[in-house]
Design a protein around this motif. Sequence first.
Motif, mmCIF file in Angstrom:
data_model
loop_
_atom_site.group_PDB
_atom_site.id
_atom_site.type_symbol
_atom_site.label_atom_id
_atom_site.label_comp_id
_atom_site.label_asym_id
_atom_site.label_seq_id
_atom_site.Cartn_x
_atom_site.Cartn_y
_atom_site.Cartn_z
ATOM 1 N N ASN A 393 31.780 61.527 -0.752
ATOM 2 C CA ASN A 393 32.568 60.739 0.217
ATOM 3 C C ASN A 393 31.769 59.535 0.689
ATOM 4 O OD1 ASN A 393 34.892 62.166 0.208
ATOM 5 N ND2 ASN A 393 34.547 63.255 2.121
ATOM 6 N N LYS A 396 31.933 57.013 -1.876
ATOM 7 C CA LYS A 396 33.275 56.440 -2.017
ATOM 8 C C LYS A 396 33.609 55.469 -0.890
ATOM 9 C CE LYS A 396 36.324 59.823 -2.088
ATOM 10 N NZ LYS A 396 37.396 60.798 -2.359
ATOM 11 N N TYR A 397 33.268 55.880 0.342
ATOM 12 C CA TYR A 397 33.714 55.108 1.505
ATOM 13 C C TYR A 397 32.655 54.119 1.989
ATOM 14 C CZ TYR A 397 37.546 58.360 1.322
ATOM 15 O OH TYR A 397 38.631 59.073 0.894
ATOM 16 N N ASP A 421 25.994 57.233 6.159
ATOM 17 C CA ASP A 421 26.184 56.095 5.257
ATOM 18 C C ASP A 421 26.394 54.821 6.058
ATOM 19 O OD1 ASP A 421 29.069 55.665 5.855
ATOM 20 O OD2 ASP A 421 29.327 57.613 4.904
ATOM 21 N N GLN A 440 44.066 61.921 5.754
ATOM 22 C CA GLN A 440 43.302 60.760 5.300
ATOM 23 C C GLN A 440 43.488 59.659 6.325
ATOM 24 O OE1 GLN A 440 45.231 60.410 1.361
ATOM 25 N NE2 GLN A 440 43.220 60.798 0.498
ATOM 26 N N VAL A 441 42.423 58.912 6.584
ATOM 27 C CA VAL A 441 42.557 57.769 7.485
ATOM 28 C C VAL A 441 43.423 56.742 6.747
ATOM 29 C CG1 VAL A 441 41.308 55.948 8.699
ATOM 30 C CG2 VAL A 441 40.288 58.232 8.470
ATOM 31 N N HIS A 444 42.141 53.896 4.783
ATOM 32 C CA HIS A 444 41.137 54.221 3.757
ATOM 33 C C HIS A 444 41.744 54.537 2.399
ATOM 34 C CE1 HIS A 444 37.931 55.606 6.902
ATOM 35 N NE2 HIS A 444 38.383 54.387 7.116
ATOM 36 N N GLY A 451 41.774 60.712 -4.201
ATOM 37 C CA GLY A 451 41.552 61.936 -3.411
ATOM 38 C C GLY A 451 42.834 62.326 -2.695
ATOM 39 N N GLY A 453 42.694 64.255 0.243
ATOM 40 C CA GLY A 453 42.410 64.687 1.618
ATOM 41 C C GLY A 453 42.122 66.179 1.679
ATOM 42 N N GLY A 455 38.847 67.457 0.412
ATOM 43 C CA GLY A 455 37.391 67.680 0.416
ATOM 44 C C GLY A 455 36.824 68.124 1.752
ATOM 45 N N LEU A 456 37.137 67.391 2.820
ATOM 46 C CA LEU A 456 36.525 67.726 4.104
ATOM 47 C C LEU A 456 37.089 69.024 4.678
ATOM 48 C CD1 LEU A 456 36.087 64.325 5.980
ATOM 49 C CD2 LEU A 456 34.379 65.726 4.836
HETATM 50 P P1 ADP Z 1 39.662 62.363 0.366
HETATM 51 O O1 ADP Z 1 40.010 63.032 -0.895
HETATM 52 O O2 ADP Z 1 40.761 61.523 0.903
HETATM 53 O O3 ADP Z 1 38.349 61.673 0.321
HETATM 54 P P2 ADP Z 1 38.431 64.165 2.305
HETATM 55 O O4 ADP Z 1 38.997 65.414 2.891
HETATM 56 O O5 ADP Z 1 37.142 64.258 1.615
HETATM 57 O O6 ADP Z 1 39.569 63.583 1.391
HETATM 58 O O7 ADP Z 1 38.287 63.124 3.486
HETATM 59 C C1 ADP Z 1 39.350 62.938 4.383
HETATM 60 C C2 ADP Z 1 39.361 61.536 4.935
HETATM 61 O O8 ADP Z 1 38.227 61.333 5.778
HETATM 62 C C3 ADP Z 1 39.236 60.478 3.862
HETATM 63 O O9 ADP Z 1 40.507 60.162 3.323
HETATM 64 C C4 ADP Z 1 38.640 59.312 4.623
HETATM 65 O O10 ADP Z 1 39.652 58.613 5.299
HETATM 66 C C5 ADP Z 1 37.761 59.995 5.674
HETATM 67 N N1 ADP Z 1 36.328 60.027 5.284
HETATM 68 C C6 ADP Z 1 35.673 61.053 4.721
HETATM 69 N N2 ADP Z 1 34.376 60.770 4.541
HETATM 70 C C7 ADP Z 1 34.206 59.513 4.990
HETATM 71 C C8 ADP Z 1 33.079 58.621 5.095
HETATM 72 N N3 ADP Z 1 31.854 58.975 4.698
HETATM 73 N N4 ADP Z 1 33.289 57.406 5.646
HETATM 74 C C9 ADP Z 1 34.513 57.048 6.071
HETATM 75 N N5 ADP Z 1 35.613 57.828 6.003
HETATM 76 C C10 ADP Z 1 35.465 59.053 5.478
#
Ligand code: ADP
Length: 634
Positions: A393, A396-397, A421, A440-441, A444, A451, A453, A455-456
Amino acid sequence: MKPSPTHRCTEAPQAGGPCTPGGEYQALFDATDEGFCIIRMLFDAEGQPADGVFLRANPSFEHQSGLRDVIGRHMSALPLAGDEEHWLQVFGTVARSGQSIHMSDRSEPLGRWFDVHAFRIGEPGQALVAVRFSDITHRRRIEERLGSVRRTKTVGVLFWGEGFRLVEVNDGFQEMSGYARAEAVGLTWQQLTPPEFHAVSRSAVQQVMKHGETAPYEKQYIRKDGSRWWGLFAARRVGDEVVEFVLDVTERKRAEEALRQADRHKDEFLATLAHELRNPLAPIRNGLQILRLTLPREAEAPLRTVGMMDRQLDHLVRLVDDLLDIARIGAGKVRIERQVVSLRDVLARSVEATQAAIDARRHRLDVELPPQECHVEGDLDRLAQVFSNLLSNAAKYTPPGGRIRLEFEAQPGEALVGVSDTGIGIPKEQQERVFELFSQVSDHRRHAEGGLGIGLSLVHSLVKLHGGSVSVESAGPGQGSRFCVRLPRVAAPGQAAGGGVEAPRAGGACRILIADDNADAAETLAMLFAAGGHEVATACDGVEAIARVKEFQPEIAFLDIGMPVMGGLEAARQIRGLPAGDRVRLVALTGWGQPADRERTREAGFDLHLVKPLTLEALQDALAQMRSARKGGP
Ligand code: ADP
């Protein structure tokens, strides 16, 4: 005067000597909370009640009436100012007529409400009146205060008296329970509560007795017609009674159950979907391997395309695996293989898994580890998955050329791992929500690289399964993010947790049977093995597989578990029952990899259990293992 057997020996010496001890009701009247006394009424020349003398009183008398040392004293001498005339008239009437009375009355000078029973005892000429009374001031006060609440339908109000029996209920409770007031009075909580909620009720009773009140709690109650309803209760002790308030939350409970049901259906759907998605991935993966093996080295463009398809397939497999994990966690089916692992090993694995993605975006990764070792208890793979998700992540972000930092701190009893990061950051109001499934934000999406949404949410669930927690900090958009994982620390183990052992590679030709109803899957596997110089036969169901085993006599048979006509489990059992059926090594191919699934294939006679989608490495390892087993076998 005959001593009454119904009261205690608290008697004026002039009133006729000690009372008979051991009367059968004596203990009862000593113990009762009600006030009890005997008064001899005195009349004037015109026969009007003039005064009364207290002959006896039980221990509760003083507490209930507020009057002390009354034995032998006249009513007129006691601080009943203004009231004695009223009581003289009442008790005088009882003494003369022999008629009992029961009344609730207020004593103005004492400022108390009494529930009074008065009745004549002894011979009529003795003018003896026994008075049994209790102080109901608290109840009256509550009733007065309740006022309109008595009529309210939205809140049920219950008054519990001695022995936790209902002494009063309001209209609301009558409506909720279906009991009319007169039917409800006298009921115990046990009669209203279904047996499985007795423990909850008992604990509420204990709380109210010990602390004077309960925290709000929920339980079911039984209506008069036997049906059940859900109530949100809170009780408080007031004087000798307990007042309880209740809201009918049956509808809310029903809605909650419907939501839970929908959530279960969603989990089941996700599990089935992920499982079904896995099946076509296996032949695609195998097809790509075949292309890679058979394409000439100089076919650059096709090889690059195969590479691209491979990477996309990896991504798809990861998504499907994440979906499957989420569904399994939701269903409580994820098992954590607990062992003591070094946090360094965990982090090294995560870095290894994500290094390519970090390099691809030209980020700088700083890994800062303290000199001392730090151990946690858990599943090496699952913990590595947690930090890989956070690192990928971060990659990616964060716009290309950013900085990512991985660090850990060993605090007493706790390990803290930070992944930060210099990326696009997360708005404050969205920070809590990023751990929710599919969240997901919104700004973003274009960075999410496909993705979903998940992973987290997976990180959150896995960390929780390990007894830890995860949080996020970000000063806002464009200001970077920092994820912090806390895990309970444990002492270092006797020996360190090892990584995977390289299985010996297979050599020499081998007769292999592949049974799979998915013709593409069977075909590509067959081609893969054939490309390795092996002799291969295929079958499309269990019955055909058995026939092939008889005629082709394979050394190794790969059997899909879910096949029509006859599945792999039954086929394996029957193969094992054939003459020399134990000479063939059986490998199960299935989408299910839980311990119970493995146990089932082992019981059916399989030597190895492979979970789809298969990789070339997994196949080669399986082949090598089976070949060495074959050599050492019967
Ligand atoms: P995704 O597959 O969308 O990455 P995640 O569950 O991993 O799904 O993350 C959920 C959301 O949290 C992401 O869509 C993103 O908006 C935000 N996010 C996660 N990690 C970061 C990061 N390091 N910096 C900024 N935003 C993040």
